[in-house]
Write an enzyme that holds these catalytic residues in place. Structure first.
Site, PDB file in Angstrom:
ATOM      1  CG  ASN A 166      -1.743   1.238   1.358  1.00  0.00           C
ATOM      2  OD1 ASN A 166      -1.774   2.068   0.439  1.00  0.00           O
ATOM      3  ND2 ASN A 166      -2.425   1.386   2.481  1.00  0.00           N
ATOM      4  CD1 TRP A 167       3.423   1.022  -3.065  1.00  0.00           C
ATOM      5  CD2 TRP A 167       3.509   2.384  -4.851  1.00  0.00           C
ATOM      6  NE1 TRP A 167       4.129   0.377  -4.046  1.00  0.00           N
ATOM      7  CE2 TRP A 167       4.194   1.200  -5.160  1.00  0.00           C
ATOM      8  CE3 TRP A 167       3.417   3.380  -5.822  1.00  0.00           C
ATOM      9  CZ2 TRP A 167       4.807   0.981  -6.398  1.00  0.00           C
ATOM     10  CZ3 TRP A 167       4.020   3.169  -7.056  1.00  0.00           C
ATOM     11  CH2 TRP A 167       4.710   1.984  -7.340  1.00  0.00           C
ATOM     12  CE  LYS A 168      -0.109   3.121   4.792  1.00  0.00           C
ATOM     13  NZ  LYS A 168      -0.003   3.179   6.227  1.00  0.00           N
ATOM     14  CG  HIS A 197      -5.775   1.900   5.160  1.00  0.00           C
ATOM     15  ND1 HIS A 197      -5.302   2.802   6.078  1.00  0.00           N
ATOM     16  CD2 HIS A 197      -4.795   0.977   4.982  1.00  0.00           C
ATOM     17  CE1 HIS A 197      -4.076   2.442   6.441  1.00  0.00           C
ATOM     18  NE2 HIS A 197      -3.748   1.342   5.788  1.00  0.00           N
ATOM     19  CD  GLU A 209      -2.792   5.366   6.767  1.00  0.00           C
ATOM     20  OE1 GLU A 209      -2.824   5.433   5.529  1.00  0.00           O
ATOM     21  OE2 GLU A 209      -1.846   4.845   7.400  1.00  0.00           O
ATOM     22  CD  GLU A 242      -3.316  -2.440   7.205  1.00  0.00           C
ATOM     23  OE1 GLU A 242      -2.235  -2.698   6.654  1.00  0.00           O
ATOM     24  OE2 GLU A 242      -3.910  -1.350   7.063  1.00  0.00           O
ATOM     25  N   GLY A 284       2.677   2.186  10.818  1.00  0.00           N
ATOM     26  CA  GLY A 284       3.638   3.279  10.682  1.00  0.00           C
ATOM     27  C   GLY A 284       4.329   3.655  11.984  1.00  0.00           C
ATOM     28  CB  SER A 293       5.347  -1.889  11.902  1.00  0.00           C
ATOM     29  OG  SER A 293       4.966  -0.543  12.157  1.00  0.00           O
ATOM     30  N   GLY A 328       2.943  -1.166   4.212  1.00  0.00           N
ATOM     31  CA  GLY A 328       3.001   0.257   3.922  1.00  0.00           C
ATOM     32  C   GLY A 328       4.428   0.683   3.602  1.00  0.00           C
ATOM     33  N   GLY A 329       5.091   1.254   4.588  1.00  0.00           N
ATOM     34  CA  GLY A 329       6.427   1.842   4.386  1.00  0.00           C
ATOM     35  C   GLY A 329       7.397   0.955   3.617  1.00  0.00           C
TER      36      GLY A 329
END
Ligand code: 13P
Length: 247
Positions: free
Chosen positions: A13-15, A98, A100, A168, A174, A210, A231-232
């Site tokens: 997920n590149w966000k 998600h 977010e 999640e 993150g 993470s 993510g990251g």
């Protein structure tokens, strides 16, 4: 992962990251690194990158997803993108609900449910996110929250179809704090029981929060964890490929 029972998927997920040239470069670098991965490899990219990434991923085993879709077919919804617009482009997957989006954009269990139905009606493969906040976990509410998210999120959906669920925990996203493999496994086992009760079918269920090149192997070795939503680490081709190549 138990690949005999369920499909393994590692999704990035590149966000809200990467311009088009950066997106193209990332995919070009990733392609040879994941070509032998024994799992589905998906990158969920910003809408503006979809065409670029679809083109760059052509002929490879990398599948492409969006990070959201609207719940109506079309109409006066400024700034939104519909499921059939995504399908027409060749997009296969879409992230729904998600945390977010729930936290910053007013997403609720009800809108998650509507988006999910729209995605399924258009043949997209939804990655539906659920997870508790730190407060909820510390107050012993994790199972209640997950149950509510699943009951409302999956309401009226007929059969698991192509649905993937991503667990999640919000406190792990993150933050560098990962759920322990045992904790993630137990919670995903719980999610599986609830989801199976609701739809009488099994699902691939991913862990997200993470997950990185260093901890993925232990998490993915757990019997209930069918993959990851990353993510990251998905922004770093080498790290993401290490996760995709974990057996
Ligand atoms: P991080 O891997 O950066 O914690 O993000 C997880 C996530 O939110 C994926 O959807």
């Amino acid at each position: 992962m138990n690949k005999n029972l369920r499909a393994a998927v590692i999704a990035g997920n590149w966000k809200m990251n990467k311009t088009r040239p950066e997106a193209k470069a990332l995919v070009e670098e990733l392609k040879p690194l994941v070509k032998d991965a024994d799992c589905g490899v998906v990158v969920c990219v910003p809408f503006t990158n979809l065409e670029t990434v679809l083109e760059a991923a052509k002929g490879s085993n990398i599948k492409v997803g969006a990070q959201n879709c609207h719940f109506e077919k079309s109409g006066a919804f400024t700034g939104e993108v519909s499921a059939d617009m995504l399908v027409e482009m060749g997009v296969e997957y879409v992230v729904i609900g998600h945390s977010e989006r729930r936290a910053y954009f007013g997403e609720t269990d009800e809108t998650v449910n509507k988006r999910l139905k729209q995605a399924l009606a258009n043949g997209l493969k939804p990655i539906v996110c659920v997870g508790e906040t730190l407060d909820e976990r510390e107050s012993g509410l994790t199972e209640d929250v997950l149950k509510r998210q699943l009951i409302k999120g999956l309401d009226g959906v007929k059969g698991a179809g192509d649905i993937i669920i991503a667990y999640e925990p919000v406190w792990a996203i993150g933050t560098g704090k990962t759920a322990t493999p045992q904790m993630a496994n137990e919670t995903i086992g719980y999610i599986r029981r609830i989801a199976k009760d609701l739809l009488s079918e099994d699902f691939s269920i991913l862990y997200g929060g993470s997950m990185n090149a260093a901890n993925a192997k232990d998490l993915l070795a757990q019997s209930e964890i069918d993959g990851g939503l990353i993510g990251g680490a998905s922004l770093k081709p080498n790290d993401f490929s290490i996760i995709c190549n974990c057996d």
